[in-house]
Design an enzyme around this catalytic site. Structure first.
Site, mmCIF file in Angstrom:
data_model
loop_
_atom_site.group_PDB
_atom_site.id
_atom_site.type_symbol
_atom_site.label_atom_id
_atom_site.label_comp_id
_atom_site.label_asym_id
_atom_site.label_seq_id
_atom_site.Cartn_x
_atom_site.Cartn_y
_atom_site.Cartn_z
ATOM 1 N N HIS A 101 -86.659 117.643 -12.095
ATOM 2 C CA HIS A 101 -86.696 117.009 -10.771
ATOM 3 C C HIS A 101 -88.116 116.687 -10.345
ATOM 4 C CE1 HIS A 101 -87.496 121.262 -9.964
ATOM 5 N NE2 HIS A 101 -88.128 120.865 -8.865
ATOM 6 N N ASP A 141 -90.046 116.899 -6.722
ATOM 7 C CA ASP A 141 -89.723 117.606 -5.482
ATOM 8 C C ASP A 141 -89.373 116.661 -4.331
ATOM 9 O OD1 ASP A 141 -90.247 120.194 -6.537
ATOM 10 O OD2 ASP A 141 -92.395 119.772 -6.378
ATOM 11 N N HIS A 195 -90.466 118.087 -13.238
ATOM 12 C CA HIS A 195 -90.674 119.420 -13.803
ATOM 13 C C HIS A 195 -89.367 120.194 -13.848
ATOM 14 C CE1 HIS A 195 -91.453 119.579 -9.478
ATOM 15 N NE2 HIS A 195 -90.991 120.817 -9.491
ATOM 16 N N ARG A 227 -95.636 127.752 -2.861
ATOM 17 C CA ARG A 227 -95.895 126.308 -3.023
ATOM 18 C C ARG A 227 -96.333 125.663 -1.721
ATOM 19 N NH1 ARG A 227 -90.965 122.526 -4.630
ATOM 20 N NH2 ARG A 227 -91.031 121.715 -2.511
HETATM 21 C C1 OGA Z 1 -91.383 124.001 -7.609
HETATM 22 C C2 OGA Z 1 -90.425 124.346 -8.671
HETATM 23 C C3 OGA Z 1 -91.474 125.667 -10.332
HETATM 24 C C4 OGA Z 1 -91.557 127.092 -10.715
HETATM 25 O O1 OGA Z 1 -92.201 124.828 -7.221
HETATM 26 O O2 OGA Z 1 -91.346 122.870 -7.129
HETATM 27 O O3 OGA Z 1 -89.609 123.555 -9.020
HETATM 28 O O4 OGA Z 1 -92.206 127.339 -11.728
HETATM 29 N N1 OGA Z 1 -90.578 125.523 -9.276
HETATM 30 O O5 OGA Z 1 -91.035 127.947 -10.011
HETATM 31 MN MN MN Z 2 -89.842 121.687 -7.948
#
Ligand code: OGA
Ligand code: MN
Length: 272
Positions: free
Chosen positions: A97, A99, A248, A263
């Site tokens: 995805h 974000d 990702h 994040r």
């Molecule tokens: C994000 C996600 C990545 C992670 O933080 O956007 O998708 O490594 N996670 O937790």
């Molecule tokens: Mn993400």
């Protein structure tokens, strides 16, 4: 300190050293980092010791920050989103995805700090949607450029894993949006594939019998190993990525082990 930028694969990724994100960067250092981000699409920094405020303040230099409608946030610094396996079932991120593409103006990028990492597992992968676009046949590039897709918050946040009221409000406030299947990166001018397993629900004007296999083909294509990089986290690592040119996938292979990430999400432009 001298900044060094070491590319990880031809298509995507770099390790940056000689930068302490806890200190305000000089304009020159910040510009070098921002340029490397556009070029490499995801940057990794080791051994960062950051308070939530320092994390937020660094991310805010990249642009205004977004507060997520569903995920928990820090009580003190609301721009810091908490991805904590003790608070949520985080299998939602174990699919490719970009974000918050369910927003009319999806994210420019994100700054993710690893706080607690399982003894083994929990790697995150990024794919270059720009390198993947470049590798498509020209006729397919031209055809995809005529299409738009719907993106819906409901796809990644199933009702059985989140608080019902929070979810209902998030869905009400975020009706499905339409974005071009191929977008042009506003800073680099590169074209990128902008549909994802995480949020894309269909192609405008196309029956699911045709749209679903077309989307599945694109997901298979852009996650080929040649377009990806895989990061094995240590606590104190920071990843900075461009959500316009990458997708990702947070691997969920660590069972009941505790994993905590923080994040900060930077707001972006309407895709064109
Ligand atoms: C994000 C996600 C990545 C992670 O933080 O956007 O998708 O490594 N996670 O937790
Ligand atoms: Mn993400």
């Amino acid at each position: 300190m001298t900044m060094t930028i070491e590319p990880l694969t031809p298509a995507i990724g770099a390790i940056v050293s000689g930068v302490d994100l806890a200190q305000p960067l000089t304009d020159e250092a910040f510009a070098t980092l921002a340029e490397a981000l556009l070029d490499r699409q995801v940057l990794f920094l080791r051994d960062q010791v950051l308070t939530e405020v320092q994390h937020r303040d660094f991310a805010a230099r990249l642009g205004p920050l977004h507060i997520h409608p569903i995920y928990p946030r820090s009580a003190d610094v609301p721009e810091i989103m908490l991805l904590d396996t003790a608070l949520n079932d985080l299998r939602d991120n174990a699919l490719w995805h970009s974000d918050v593409s369910f927003l009319e103006r999806p994210s420019l990028g994100a700054v993710l700090l690893a706080r607690t990492i399982p003894p083994l597992g929990g790697d995150t992968l990024w794919a270059s949607a720009a390198a993947a676009y470049d590798a498509l046949p020209a006729t397919l590039q031209a055809y995809l450029a005529t299409l738009s897709a719907t993106h819906d918050i409901a796809k990644s946040f199933p009702a059985d894993r989140f608080d019902a009221d929070t979810l209902a409000a998030a869905k009400r406030n975020n009706p499905p949006v339409v974005h071009p299947v191929i977008r042009t990166h506003p800073a680099t001018g590169r074209k990128v594939i902008f549909v994802s397993e995480g949020f894309t629900t269909g192609i405008v004007g196309m029956e699911p019998t045709m749209a679903d296999p077309l989307l599945a083909m694109l997901y298979t294509h852009f996650t080929r190993p040649e377009f990806t990089v895989r990061w094995k986290w240590r606590a104190g690592d920071v990843a900075i990525w461009d959500n316009r040119s990458t997708q990702h996938y947070a691997t969920y292979d660590y069972g009941a082990a505790h994993r905590v990430m923080n994040r900060a999400t930077i707001m972006g432009d309407r895709p064109v």
